[in-house]
Scaffold this motif. Structure first.
Motif, short mmCIF file in Angstrom:
data_model
loop_
_atom_site.label_atom_id
_atom_site.label_comp_id
_atom_site.label_asym_id
_atom_site.label_seq_id
_atom_site.Cartn_x
_atom_site.Cartn_y
_atom_site.Cartn_z
N GLY A 59 0.79 -1.23 0.00
CA GLY A 59 0.00 0.00 0.00
C GLY A 59 0.82 1.27 0.00
N ARG A 60 2.14 1.17 -0.11
CA ARG A 60 2.99 2.35 -0.13
C ARG A 60 2.97 3.00 -1.51
NH1 ARG A 60 8.08 -0.80 2.36
NH2 ARG A 60 7.54 -2.02 0.49
N VAL A 61 2.93 4.32 -1.54
CA VAL A 61 2.84 5.03 -2.82
C VAL A 61 4.21 5.53 -3.24
CG1 VAL A 61 0.46 5.74 -2.39
CG2 VAL A 61 2.31 7.27 -1.75
N GLY A 62 4.42 5.55 -4.55
CA GLY A 62 5.65 6.07 -5.13
C GLY A 62 5.34 7.23 -6.05
N TYR A 63 6.19 8.21 -6.04
CA TYR A 63 5.97 9.43 -6.82
C TYR A 63 6.36 9.22 -8.28
CZ TYR A 63 6.64 14.16 -8.64
OH TYR A 63 6.60 15.29 -9.40
N ASN A 64 5.53 9.74 -9.19
CA ASN A 64 5.85 9.84 -10.61
C ASN A 64 5.63 11.28 -11.05
OD1 ASN A 64 6.16 6.86 -11.53
ND2 ASN A 64 4.27 6.87 -10.35
N PHE A 65 6.59 11.84 -11.78
CA PHE A 65 6.42 13.21 -12.24
C PHE A 65 5.13 13.33 -13.03
CE2 PHE A 65 6.83 16.49 -15.49
CZ PHE A 65 7.07 17.60 -14.69
N THR A 66 4.29 14.28 -12.62
CA THR A 66 2.94 14.38 -13.16
C THR A 66 2.67 15.79 -13.67
OG1 THR A 66 2.17 12.72 -11.58
CG2 THR A 66 0.49 14.08 -12.62
N SER A 67 2.08 15.88 -14.85
CA SER A 67 1.65 17.18 -15.38
C SER A 67 0.13 17.23 -15.34
CB SER A 67 2.17 17.38 -16.82
OG SER A 67 1.70 16.35 -17.66
N VAL A 68 -0.40 18.43 -15.23
CA VAL A 68 -1.86 18.59 -15.14
C VAL A 68 -2.30 19.65 -16.14
CG1 VAL A 68 -1.60 20.26 -13.24
CG2 VAL A 68 -3.81 19.11 -13.62
N LYS A 69 -3.39 19.33 -16.85
CA LYS A 69 -4.00 20.27 -17.78
C LYS A 69 -5.50 20.20 -17.56
CE LYS A 69 -4.04 21.68 -22.65
NZ LYS A 69 -3.52 21.38 -24.01
N GLY A 70 -6.04 21.27 -16.99
CA GLY A 70 -7.44 21.23 -16.60
C GLY A 70 -7.63 20.26 -15.46
N ASN A 71 -8.45 19.25 -15.68
CA ASN A 71 -8.66 18.21 -14.67
C ASN A 71 -7.99 16.89 -15.02
OD1 ASN A 71 -10.26 19.85 -12.98
ND2 ASN A 71 -12.12 19.40 -14.18
N VAL A 72 -7.11 16.91 -16.01
CA VAL A 72 -6.46 15.68 -16.47
C VAL A 72 -5.00 15.66 -16.00
CG1 VAL A 72 -5.79 14.29 -18.44
CG2 VAL A 72 -7.96 15.53 -18.48
N TYR A 73 -4.65 14.60 -15.29
CA TYR A 73 -3.29 14.39 -14.80
C TYR A 73 -2.64 13.29 -15.64
CZ TYR A 73 -5.35 16.79 -10.80
OH TYR A 73 -6.00 17.70 -10.00
N SER A 74 -1.40 13.50 -16.03
CA SER A 74 -0.73 12.50 -16.86
C SER A 74 0.70 12.29 -16.39
CB SER A 74 -0.75 12.93 -18.34
OG SER A 74 -0.10 14.16 -18.52
N ALA A 75 1.17 11.06 -16.58
CA ALA A 75 2.53 10.71 -16.20
C ALA A 75 3.05 9.62 -17.14
CB ALA A 75 2.58 10.21 -14.76
#
Length: 566
Positions: free
Chosen positions: A441-457
């Motif tokens: 259950g541990r989370v790992g970070y991924n560089f994420t970009s956001v445009k409006g309400n859409v997050y992408s990695a």
């Protein structure tokens, strides 16, 4: 000096055309006998090992010497990977690389120190000109350490072609004379694989472990393989020398079908772009489940690993009626010690008793085509070539969590995940990222970009993903408070730092308003400033340390202390 530079460049150009490696040009980088804890080409997570790991008596601080005349052409200091590393380019067209260093020495260390303060960063990468830092053969250039992703004190050492940057086995440069090896490679397992739905092997549609019996001549004979279609073989092999006691990788593996070369490779030289093909070479699913690396001697879908030499069948054996065959595997080390396994093959059309392992899946991915999948507010795009082989894939979205198969299938190149959500405010969006979630259950970070309400990695592994938000700032602590104290006898300042969410992105220290160098050790999560930098003032000093995580949360630690330099 200018004449030497001109000679250096002319000699380098002429040597690039040569194919023979110099055997007596380079000397060992350490004063102690050469003992290996890792060899060239050894199978590692997501890569082949790029050089030698030399043991350093289980401690740091041993002198590291330049293996030949040359100049320091590159310096890279990182908290991960090779840690502190220096590269020396030699006039014969090759570059030597020294990694996981504790520190460099003399003029090299002075150069690095100035660069840290000029760039105001601990992590730096510098490319030097020919006349900036010249070194002589045998000169002490550094001390051994345990920096970066090293799991214990040692020296990682490499040779590279200066022009192509291909890495080269140090044994080819005469380093074999420093290592005694009279032992054959050890073969611990041989597997046979049915390679299509119609084929069975010894009445099984699943991969089988073969039984091996030692023969009087020292070779091994397998039990007979009876099949009715396309099959392939895999082997688990390691090599030992006479001194170190460590399990190393096999130098060469070659298979023969009825005496003709069928599939093989040997670890002489390859490029960094090929490193990740280790995941195609091994039975990756078995490795993820059992940590056993079975090296496949076939390619179901050919991949571009230059060390592989194969026939037109890509190592696949087609078993047909009325024909018996002998499949032979030879595993050898650089010193000519060979282990041989013979496998008799015959045809059998009997119905299988053991069926193929059931695979519940809802999609099929073809490796040579673009693949797109979408459900609810989540989409995934796999460009052609993302994977090594076609496979049945599970794809689902439940409660805003993406279930993207599992990590038993290797990924070669990055693919895109996009998640849409309107539950975050504009302020919160800056703290949101696409997180991978492990089995605990541990989370790992991924560089994420956001445009409006859409997050992408762009990510590089299958598994579970979700949107996560990190609003918690990093923490910093000091074991013993220095607030208002005289600390004239201390050699350094040291802090523990940690971030439970997206992870530490940057750390900066300021003494009396001036930036100071803090070195970071990711294994211990320690930040250290050495007073030998000479930045500390006589008497009163004000210290500020600023931490920032990957989504912009920051922490400021401030204190003051007194110090006498006399």
């Amino acid at each position: 000096m200018m004449k030497y530079f001109v000679f250096f460049l002319l000699f380098s150009v002429s040597v690039f055309a040569q194919t023979a490696y110099p055997k007596d040009y380079f000397s060992p980088p350490l004063d102690i006998p050469m003992e290996l804890s890792g060899n060239f080409g050894e199978l590692r997570p997501n890569h082949f090992h790029a050089g030698f790991d030399f043991k350093t008596l289980q401690r740091e601080g041993l002198a590291v010497h330049a293996v030949a005349d040359g100049y320091v052409s590159r310096i890279k200091i990182s908290t991960f990977g090779n840690g502190k590393a220096i590269y020396i380019t030699h006039p014969n067209g090759y570059t030597s690389v020294y990694c996981h260093l504790q520190k460099t020495t003399d003029a090299i260390d002075d150069y690095i120190q100035k660069a840290h303060y000029k760039e105001q960063s601990f992590e730096i990468e510098l490319f030097l000109k020919l006349n900036e830092l010249m070194v002589k053969k045998g000169q002490t250039i550094a001390l051994t350490g345990n920096t970066g992703s090293s799991e214990g004190p040692h020296l990682h050492f490499e040779f590279r072609d200066s022009k192509t940057e291909k890495i080269i086995n140090p044994l080819l440069f005469g380093f074999d004379k420093y290592i005694k090896d009279t032992k054959k490679p050890t073969v611990s397992a041989v597997y046979v694989y049915p390679l299509d739905d119609k084929t069975s092997v010894n009445k099984s549609k699943r991969p089988l472990l073969l039984s091996l019996s030692l023969q009087k001549d020292g070779t091994y004979l397998s039990n007979k393989v009876l099949a009715n279609g396309k099959i392939g073989f895999g082997i688990t092999a390691v090599d030992y020398d006479n001194v170190s006691g460590n399990r190393n990788g096999a130098y060469k593996i070659q298979s023969y079908l009825n005496g003709k070369p069928n599939f093989g490779y040997q670890f002489d030289t390859y490029s960094f772009d090929e490193m990740r093909y280790v995941n195609a070479l091994v039975d990756y699913s078995k490795y993820k489940k059992t940590y056993q690396r079975v090296q496949k001697l076939f390619m179901s879908n050919p991949y571009k690993l230059s060390i592989i030499k194969t026939d037109d069948s890509n190592g696949i054996v087609t078993v047909v009626p009325n024909l018996t065959s002998v499949y032979r595997i030879e595993v050898s080390d650089f010193f000519g010690n060979i282990n041989t396994i013979s496998i008799p093959i015959g045809f059998d059309s009997s119905a299988p008793i053991v069926e193929k392992e059931a695979m519940v899946s809802n999609y099929f991915v073809k490796v040579n085509k673009d693949n797109s999948f979408a459900k609810d507010n989540v989409s995934v795009f796999f460009p052609a070539g993302t994977f090594y082989e076609d496979f049945d894939m599970n794809f689902d979205v439940r409660n805003s969590v993406l279930y993207l198969h599992d990590d038993s299938v290797p990924v070669h190149s990055r693919f895109e995940i996009a998640m849409e959500s309107d539950k975050f405010t504009d302020v919160q969006k800056e703290k949101v990222f696409i997180a991978d979630v492990d089995s605990k259950g541990r989370v790992g970070y991924n560089f994420t970009s956001v445009k409006g309400n859409v997050y992408s990695a762009n990510v590089r592994s299958l598994g579970k993903y979700t949107l996560a938000i990190d609003t918690t700032a990093p923490t910093i602590s000091i074991a013993n408070s220095i607030e208002g104290k005289w600390i004239s006898t201390q050699k350094n300042l040291q802090f523990s730092i940690y971030d439970s969410g997206s992870g530490i992105k940057s750390y900066n220290g300021y003494l009396n308003g001036n930036w100071i160098l803090f070195e970071y050790d990711n294994k211990t999560r320690k930040l250290t400033h050495n007073f030998s930098d000479g930045i500390v003032a006589e008497g009163a000093n004000d210290l500020k340390v600023v931490l920032m995580d990957n989504v912009g949360n920051s922490t400021i630690f401030e204190t003051h202390f007194f110090r006498s330099q006399k």
